[in-house]
Write a protein that holds these residues in place. Structure first.
Motif, PDB file in Angstrom:
ATOM      1  N   LYS A   1       5.915  92.425 -62.356  1.00 39.10           N
ATOM      2  CA  LYS A   1       6.129  92.435 -60.934  1.00 39.10           C
ATOM      3  C   LYS A   1       7.091  93.789 -60.529  1.00 39.10           C
ATOM      4  CE  LYS A   1       5.930  87.671 -59.910  1.00 39.10           C
ATOM      5  NZ  LYS A   1       6.920  86.446 -59.734  1.00 39.10           N
ATOM      6  N   ILE A   2       8.174  94.188 -61.495  1.00 40.32           N
ATOM      7  CA  ILE A   2       8.972  95.535 -61.049  1.00 40.32           C
ATOM      8  C   ILE A   2       8.016  96.573 -61.403  1.00 40.32           C
ATOM      9  CG2 ILE A   2      10.849  96.845 -62.116  1.00 40.32           C
ATOM     10  CD1 ILE A   2      12.114  94.000 -62.756  1.00 40.32           C
ATOM     11  N   ALA A   3       6.942  96.814 -62.095  1.00 37.33           N
ATOM     12  CA  ALA A   3       6.185  97.714 -62.950  1.00 37.33           C
ATOM     13  C   ALA A   3       5.289  97.925 -61.411  1.00 37.33           C
ATOM     14  CB  ALA A   3       5.378  97.677 -64.042  1.00 37.33           C
ATOM     15  N   ARG A   4       4.781  96.785 -60.986  1.00 41.27           N
ATOM     16  CA  ARG A   4       3.697  96.843 -59.883  1.00 41.27           C
ATOM     17  C   ARG A   4       4.444  97.380 -58.653  1.00 41.27           C
ATOM     18  NH1 ARG A   4       2.218  91.373 -59.214  1.00 41.27           N
ATOM     19  NH2 ARG A   4       0.784  92.037 -61.119  1.00 41.27           N
ATOM     20  N   ILE A   5       5.845  96.871 -58.329  1.00 42.17           N
ATOM     21  CA  ILE A   5       6.419  97.512 -57.268  1.00 42.17           C
ATOM     22  C   ILE A   5       6.658  98.857 -57.305  1.00 42.17           C
ATOM     23  CG2 ILE A   5       8.549  97.484 -56.174  1.00 42.17           C
ATOM     24  CD1 ILE A   5       8.878  94.465 -56.652  1.00 42.17           C
ATOM     25  N   GLY A   6       7.116  99.386 -58.539  1.00 42.63           N
ATOM     26  CA  GLY A   6       7.319 100.857 -58.908  1.00 42.63           C
ATOM     27  C   GLY A   6       6.232 101.898 -58.617  1.00 42.63           C
ATOM     28  N   SER A   7       5.111 101.232 -59.157  1.00 43.28           N
ATOM     29  CA  SER A   7       3.750 101.935 -59.188  1.00 43.28           C
ATOM     30  C   SER A   7       3.211 101.982 -57.707  1.00 43.28           C
ATOM     31  CB  SER A   7       2.821 101.126 -59.997  1.00 43.28           C
ATOM     32  OG  SER A   7       3.138 101.247 -61.230  1.00 43.28           O
ATOM     33  N   THR A   8       3.185 100.873 -56.869  1.00 44.64           N
ATOM     34  CA  THR A   8       2.953 100.641 -55.554  1.00 44.64           C
ATOM     35  C   THR A   8       3.614 101.871 -54.613  1.00 44.64           C
ATOM     36  OG1 THR A   8       2.198  98.628 -55.701  1.00 44.64           O
ATOM     37  CG2 THR A   8       2.527  99.640 -53.317  1.00 44.64           C
ATOM     38  N   VAL A   9       4.971 102.048 -54.932  1.00 42.17           N
ATOM     39  CA  VAL A   9       5.885 103.019 -54.091  1.00 42.17           C
ATOM     40  C   VAL A   9       5.521 104.152 -54.528  1.00 42.17           C
ATOM     41  CG1 VAL A   9       8.303 103.633 -53.574  1.00 42.17           C
ATOM     42  CG2 VAL A   9       7.786 101.212 -53.654  1.00 42.17           C
ATOM     43  N   MET A  10       5.566 104.587 -55.745  1.00 41.78           N
ATOM     44  CA  MET A  10       5.042 105.885 -56.160  1.00 41.78           C
ATOM     45  C   MET A  10       3.723 106.438 -55.832  1.00 41.78           C
ATOM     46  SD  MET A  10       7.811 107.162 -57.614  1.00 41.78           S
ATOM     47  CE  MET A  10       7.258 108.599 -58.633  1.00 41.78           C
ATOM     48  N   ASN A  11       2.551 105.444 -55.998  1.00 37.16           N
ATOM     49  CA  ASN A  11       1.396 105.886 -55.759  1.00 37.16           C
ATOM     50  C   ASN A  11       1.119 106.077 -54.210  1.00 37.16           C
ATOM     51  OD1 ASN A  11       0.011 106.140 -58.399  1.00 37.16           O
ATOM     52  ND2 ASN A  11       0.512 103.913 -58.593  1.00 37.16           N
TER      53      ASN A  11
ATOM     54  N   SER B   1      10.545  84.542 -65.855  1.00 39.69           N
ATOM     55  CA  SER B   1      11.301  85.899 -66.463  1.00 39.69           C
ATOM     56  C   SER B   1      10.228  86.963 -67.147  1.00 39.69           C
ATOM     57  CB  SER B   1      12.363  85.514 -67.238  1.00 39.69           C
ATOM     58  OG  SER B   1      13.280  84.601 -66.647  1.00 39.69           O
ATOM     59  N   ALA B   2       9.536  86.318 -67.722  1.00 40.10           N
ATOM     60  CA  ALA B   2       8.258  86.956 -68.467  1.00 40.10           C
ATOM     61  C   ALA B   2       7.546  87.766 -67.479  1.00 40.10           C
ATOM     62  CB  ALA B   2       7.332  86.225 -69.531  1.00 40.10           C
TER      63      ALA B   2
ATOM     64  N   LEU C   1      12.422 105.666 -64.828  1.00 35.25           N
ATOM     65  CA  LEU C   1      13.018 104.259 -65.240  1.00 35.25           C
ATOM     66  C   LEU C   1      13.567 103.415 -64.127  1.00 35.25           C
ATOM     67  CD1 LEU C   1      13.519 102.604 -67.513  1.00 35.25           C
ATOM     68  CD2 LEU C   1      15.838 103.859 -68.109  1.00 35.25           C
ATOM     69  N   ILE C   2      13.061 102.143 -64.110  1.00 36.29           N
ATOM     70  CA  ILE C   2      13.549 101.094 -63.395  1.00 36.29           C
ATOM     71  C   ILE C   2      14.429 100.116 -64.070  1.00 36.29           C
ATOM     72  CG2 ILE C   2      13.181  99.291 -61.367  1.00 36.29           C
ATOM     73  CD1 ILE C   2      10.517 100.872 -61.024  1.00 36.29           C
ATOM     74  N   CYS C   3      15.755  99.964 -63.905  1.00 42.34           N
ATOM     75  CA  CYS C   3      16.596  99.162 -64.507  1.00 42.34           C
ATOM     76  C   CYS C   3      17.146  97.898 -63.793  1.00 42.34           C
ATOM     77  CB  CYS C   3      17.620  99.868 -65.510  1.00 42.34           C
ATOM     78  SG  CYS C   3      18.755  98.839 -66.624  1.00 42.34           S
ATOM     79  N   VAL C   4      16.806  96.784 -63.959  1.00 38.28           N
ATOM     80  CA  VAL C   4      17.361  95.646 -63.324  1.00 38.28           C
ATOM     81  C   VAL C   4      18.490  95.151 -64.276  1.00 38.28           C
ATOM     82  CG1 VAL C   4      16.705  93.333 -61.873  1.00 38.28           C
ATOM     83  CG2 VAL C   4      15.336  95.485 -61.893  1.00 38.28           C
ATOM     84  N   GLN C   5      19.646  95.138 -63.880  1.00 43.90           N
ATOM     85  CA  GLN C   5      20.707  94.488 -64.593  1.00 43.90           C
ATOM     86  C   GLN C   5      21.349  93.300 -64.136  1.00 43.90           C
ATOM     87  OE1 GLN C   5      22.011  96.084 -67.583  1.00 43.90           O
ATOM     88  NE2 GLN C   5      23.033  94.102 -67.669  1.00 43.90           N
ATOM     89  N   PRO C   6      21.229  92.052 -64.714  1.00 47.59           N
ATOM     90  CA  PRO C   6      22.049  91.067 -63.985  1.00 47.59           C
ATOM     91  C   PRO C   6      23.506  91.380 -64.334  1.00 47.59           C
ATOM     92  CG  PRO C   6      20.052  90.210 -65.390  1.00 47.59           C
ATOM     93  CD  PRO C   6      20.468  91.609 -65.667  1.00 47.59           C
TER      94      PRO C   6
ATOM     95  N   GLU D   1      23.782 103.680 -69.606  1.00 51.69           N
ATOM     96  CA  GLU D   1      22.853 102.844 -70.667  1.00 51.69           C
ATOM     97  C   GLU D   1      22.744 101.541 -70.197  1.00 51.69           C
ATOM     98  OE1 GLU D   1      20.656 103.736 -73.173  1.00 51.69           O
ATOM     99  OE2 GLU D   1      20.971 105.831 -72.676  1.00 51.69           O
ATOM    100  N   ALA D   2      21.636 100.669 -70.183  1.00 55.48           N
ATOM    101  CA  ALA D   2      21.471  99.450 -69.671  1.00 55.48           C
ATOM    102  C   ALA D   2      22.005  98.564 -70.783  1.00 55.48           C
ATOM    103  CB  ALA D   2      19.870  98.975 -69.481  1.00 55.48           C
ATOM    104  N   ALA D   3      22.695  97.511 -70.342  1.00 50.99           N
ATOM    105  CA  ALA D   3      23.065  96.467 -71.292  1.00 50.99           C
ATOM    106  C   ALA D   3      22.222  95.443 -71.665  1.00 50.99           C
ATOM    107  CB  ALA D   3      24.310  95.938 -70.505  1.00 50.99           C
ATOM    108  N   GLN D   4      22.642  94.631 -72.474  1.00 46.45           N
ATOM    109  CA  GLN D   4      21.826  93.509 -72.806  1.00 46.45           C
ATOM    110  C   GLN D   4      21.460  92.640 -71.792  1.00 46.45           C
ATOM    111  OE1 GLN D   4      22.984  91.538 -76.593  1.00 46.45           O
ATOM    112  NE2 GLN D   4      21.430  90.192 -76.652  1.00 46.45           N
ATOM    113  N   GLY D   5      20.133  92.167 -71.763  1.00 47.37           N
ATOM    114  CA  GLY D   5      19.661  91.393 -70.767  1.00 47.37           C
ATOM    115  C   GLY D   5      18.997  92.150 -69.396  1.00 47.37           C
ATOM    116  N   ALA D   6      19.122  93.395 -69.460  1.00 45.74           N
ATOM    117  CA  ALA D   6      18.481  94.239 -68.455  1.00 45.74           C
ATOM    118  C   ALA D   6      16.808  94.132 -68.755  1.00 45.74           C
ATOM    119  CB  ALA D   6      19.165  95.601 -68.571  1.00 45.74           C
ATOM    120  N   VAL D   7      16.357  94.469 -67.454  1.00 42.25           N
ATOM    121  CA  VAL D   7      14.754  94.550 -67.786  1.00 42.25           C
ATOM    122  C   VAL D   7      14.693  95.964 -67.224  1.00 42.25           C
ATOM    123  CG1 VAL D   7      12.713  93.837 -66.494  1.00 42.25           C
ATOM    124  CG2 VAL D   7      14.647  91.986 -66.790  1.00 42.25           C
ATOM    125  N   ARG D   8      13.780  96.483 -68.253  1.00 39.28           N
ATOM    126  CA  ARG D   8      13.603  98.128 -67.919  1.00 39.28           C
ATOM    127  C   ARG D   8      12.119  97.995 -67.923  1.00 39.28           C
ATOM    128  NH1 ARG D   8      17.386 101.046 -72.296  1.00 39.28           N
ATOM    129  NH2 ARG D   8      15.912 100.226 -73.403  1.00 39.28           N
TER     130      ARG D   8
END
Length: 146
Positions: A11-21, A5-6, A138-143, A119-126
């Motif tokens: 990993k999300i930042a790496r995915i977003g950066s790779t797609v954008m770059n 989880s940590a 902003l990439i928000c992954v919301q379970p 707005e993202a709810a509690q538990g979201a990874v932003r």
């Protein structure tokens, strides 16, 4: 928080950066500020072993640059429909890559353009990415349950 989880925001930042770059040729870096919803966006839901949603939101400036890069247009000739289409496609690309690192099997919905980004709810990874011209993504992954 377990180590897997940590690692998710990294990993999300790496995915977003790779797609954008690599795909859009828009250099971005991870921004360590408190991320808030941005005005333009799109969302996809994931169903299957992992349930939730992925929302991509962007500043107006960066949204225009994304559409211009995606459709090979000048920034000034980009129309509102181009921006909506580009953000939907960007969400589809990024969500597809994120889905691959989540528990599976699972399926993606079609992307939906958002008039108002929630707005993202509690538990979201932003994860917030910043480009060199002061635009934010902003990439928000919301379970969730659905």
């Amino acid at each position: 928080m377990d180590s897997q989880s940590a690692q998710l925001p990294i990993k999300i930042a790496r995915i977003g950066s790779t797609v954008m770059n690599d795909f859009l040729k828009i250099p971005v870096r991870t921004e360590e500020t408190s991320a808030t919803a941005l005005p333009r966006g799109a969302a996809i839901t994931i169903s299957g072993s992992w349930k939730g949603s992925i929302t991509i939101s962007s500043s107006d400036e960066l949204s225009r640059r994304i559409a211009a890069a995606m459709f090979r247009k000048d920034d000034n000739s980009v129309e509102a429909r181009d921006i909506a289409d580009a953000l939907s496609e960007l969400t589809n690309i990024i969500a597809g890559n994120i889905k691959a690192i989540l528990p599976g099997p699972s399926q993606l919905s079609l992307p939906m353009t958002l008039e108002t980004v929630p707005e993202a709810a509690q538990g979201a990874v932003r994860v917030q990415l910043q480009d060199d011209q002061a635009g934010q993504l902003l990439i928000c992954v919301q379970p969730g349950l659905h």
